[in-house]
Design a protein around this motif. Sequence first.
Motif, short mmCIF file in Angstrom:
data_model
loop_
_atom_site.label_atom_id
_atom_site.label_comp_id
_atom_site.label_asym_id
_atom_site.label_seq_id
_atom_site.Cartn_x
_atom_site.Cartn_y
_atom_site.Cartn_z
N GLN A 259 -0.67 -25.64 11.76
CA GLN A 259 -1.92 -26.37 11.49
C GLN A 259 -3.06 -25.39 11.72
N GLU A 260 -3.64 -24.89 10.63
CA GLU A 260 -4.68 -23.86 10.71
C GLU A 260 -5.96 -24.37 10.09
N ASP A 261 -7.03 -24.31 10.86
CA ASP A 261 -8.33 -24.75 10.35
C ASP A 261 -9.03 -23.54 9.71
N VAL A 262 -8.72 -23.28 8.43
CA VAL A 262 -9.24 -22.08 7.76
C VAL A 262 -9.99 -22.42 6.46
N GLY A 263 -10.46 -23.65 6.37
CA GLY A 263 -11.20 -24.05 5.17
C GLY A 263 -10.28 -24.11 3.95
N PHE A 264 -10.86 -23.78 2.79
CA PHE A 264 -10.10 -23.89 1.53
C PHE A 264 -9.34 -22.59 1.26
N ASP A 265 -8.55 -22.16 2.21
CA ASP A 265 -7.84 -20.89 2.10
C ASP A 265 -6.33 -21.17 2.06
N THR A 266 -5.68 -20.74 1.00
CA THR A 266 -4.24 -20.99 0.88
C THR A 266 -3.41 -19.71 0.99
N THR A 267 -3.97 -18.70 1.66
CA THR A 267 -3.14 -17.49 1.84
C THR A 267 -2.28 -17.64 3.09
N THR A 268 -1.08 -17.09 3.02
CA THR A 268 -0.19 -17.11 4.19
C THR A 268 -0.57 -15.97 5.12
N ARG A 269 -0.27 -16.14 6.40
CA ARG A 269 -0.55 -15.09 7.38
C ARG A 269 0.72 -14.80 8.19
N ILE A 270 1.01 -13.52 8.33
CA ILE A 270 2.24 -13.12 9.02
C ILE A 270 2.29 -13.68 10.44
N ALA A 271 1.15 -13.67 11.15
CA ALA A 271 1.16 -14.14 12.55
C ALA A 271 1.59 -15.62 12.62
N VAL A 272 1.13 -16.42 11.66
CA VAL A 272 1.47 -17.84 11.66
C VAL A 272 2.95 -18.02 11.30
N LEU A 273 3.39 -17.29 10.28
CA LEU A 273 4.79 -17.40 9.84
C LEU A 273 5.73 -16.94 10.96
N LYS A 274 5.31 -15.92 11.68
CA LYS A 274 6.14 -15.40 12.78
C LYS A 274 6.30 -16.47 13.87
N LYS A 275 5.20 -17.16 14.15
CA LYS A 275 5.26 -18.22 15.17
C LYS A 275 6.24 -19.32 14.75
N ILE A 276 6.19 -19.67 13.46
CA ILE A 276 7.10 -20.71 12.94
C ILE A 276 8.55 -20.22 13.07
N ALA A 277 8.78 -18.98 12.65
CA ALA A 277 10.14 -18.44 12.69
C ALA A 277 10.64 -18.31 14.14
N ASP A 278 9.76 -17.85 15.03
CA ASP A 278 10.17 -17.67 16.44
C ASP A 278 10.64 -18.99 17.04
N ARG A 279 9.82 -20.02 16.86
CA ARG A 279 10.16 -21.30 17.50
C ARG A 279 11.48 -21.86 16.93
N ASN A 280 11.62 -21.75 15.63
CA ASN A 280 12.83 -22.32 15.02
C ASN A 280 14.08 -21.52 15.34
N THR A 281 13.96 -20.20 15.52
CA THR A 281 15.16 -19.43 15.88
C THR A 281 15.52 -19.64 17.35
#
Length: 365
Positions: A259-281
Motif C-alpha cells: 500500500q503505497e501513497d504515491v499519487g497517480f504513479d503506476t511504476t513498480t519499485r524494487i524496494a516494495v517488491l523485495k518487501k513483498i517477496a521477503d515476507r512471503n518467502t
Amino acid sequence: MPNLHDLIVIGGGLVGGAIAWGAQAKGASVVLLDEGDIAYRAARGNFGLVWVQSKGAGMPPYAHWTRRSAALWPDLAARLRQATGTDIALHQPGGLAFCLSDEEYIERESLIRRMHNESGDIGTRMLSREDVRAMVPGLGDEVAGASFCPIDGHASPLHLLKALHETLAYRPNRKVTRIDAVPRSFTVHAGTETYTAPKIVIAAGLGSRDLAPMVGLHMPVSPLQGQIIVTERMRKIIDYPTHLLRQTDEGTVMLGDSQEDVGFDTTTRIAVLKKIADRNTRIFPALKDASIIRMWAALRVMSPDGFPIYEQSARYPGAFAATCHSGVTLAAAHALALAPAILDGKLPDDVASFGSARFEASRAA
Ligand SMILES: Cc1cc2nc3c(=O)[nH]c(=O)nc-3n(C[C@H](O)[C@H](O)[C@H](O)COP(=O)(O)OP(=O)(O)OC[C@H]3O[C@@H](n4cnc5c(N)ncnc54)[C@H](O)[C@@H]3O)c2cc1C
C-alpha cells in the motif's frame, strides 16, 4: 439516432460492470460506457480476493455488506457461467492471514475479537502454530499462527470482468466528458455520441471525482498504489487464499499486498517488491526457488475513510454514486442487491450509512 436506455453506467471496471450486469439481469436496458485502456483501471490489476475476515472494523455496516456479498457470490458465479460459459474460478474454502511473530498473533487476535464483538460471529478463529501447520504443510519456522475465516475466498478477476462485459452493451473508448442533468433525465456526452436515460450510475473509479459534481454528487476518491508479483506455475502449495498470497487454478502464485501513497504513479519499485517477496518467502520457504514471471503496480480507488460511497443525488434524483476499494469482494452485492435497488430508485437500507455526508469537511474545503 438518440441512444435511449433505462440506465447509463459510467465506468466499465468491476464496480460499474457488476451494477450494469445486475440491472440488465433484472430486464433493464443498460449501456456501460468505459474510457478504456488509457484510464487507471484497478479492475485489471488486482489480487482477486473475496475477503471478509478483516473488513469493517469500526464500521459494522461495512462488515455486514461484505458478508452479504460473500454469501451471494456462489449465485453470481453460477449465473455468469450459465450466461457466458466462463468459469470465473470462484473458490470459497476459507482464508488465512498468517502471523510471523507472537506480537503479530496477539494483534490479529485482538482485531478478530473486535470484529466479532462489533459485527457478530462468522466463525473466524485463531489457529495456533500447530493447528495452522496441520492445515498447510510447508510453512516456514517463523509462522506463529494465523486467523482463519470460513467464508473468505478468491476468484479470477479478469475472467470476472470478461464475463460481466460479455453480455452487456459495453462501450469501450467512450470517455464521458459532460453530463447534462435534470431530475430523472440525464444526457451523457462521450466524444461525438450522446446517451440518455432516467437513471445514471457514476462508477468510474478514480475518474468519478470529476464526474460526480456534474450530477450533484461528491466522490472524493484518491489513488493508493498496490504492487503484485506473479510466480511461474508451481505444484500446489496451498489450498486457501491468504491476504498476502494466493495460488491460481493455473498454478501461478500471486504475492501482494503493498500500500503505497504515491499519487497517480503506476511504476513498480524494487524496494516494495523485495518487501513483498521477503515476507512471503518467510511464510513459504519453497517460494525462494520460484521464478517471477510478472510484476505490476495498480491504483486502488480509496475514499478518505477507506469505506465505500453509495449515494443518490438529492439535487438530481436518479443519479447514483458507487465506489469501493473491494470491487471483487463486493461484486456479488453490487450485481444482486445494489443494482435492483437502483432500478427501484432507492438504495438498499444496508448501505444507508455510506453517503458522502461523512466527508462534508472535505467538500467544504
Ligand atoms: C493491487 C490491487 C489489489 C487489489 N486486490 C483486491 C482484492 O483482492 N479483492 C478486492 O475485492 N478488491 C481488490 N482490489 C480493488 C479492486 O480492484 C477495485 O475495488 C475495483 O477494481 C474498483 O473498481 P472500479 O470499477 O471502481 O474502478 P476501476 O477498476 O478503476 O474502473 C474504473 C473504470 O472507469 C473508467 N472511467 C474513468 N473515467 C471515465 C470517464 N470519464 N468516462 C468513462 N469511463 C471512465 C475507466 O476506464 C475504468 O475502466 C485491488 C486493487 C488493487 C489496485
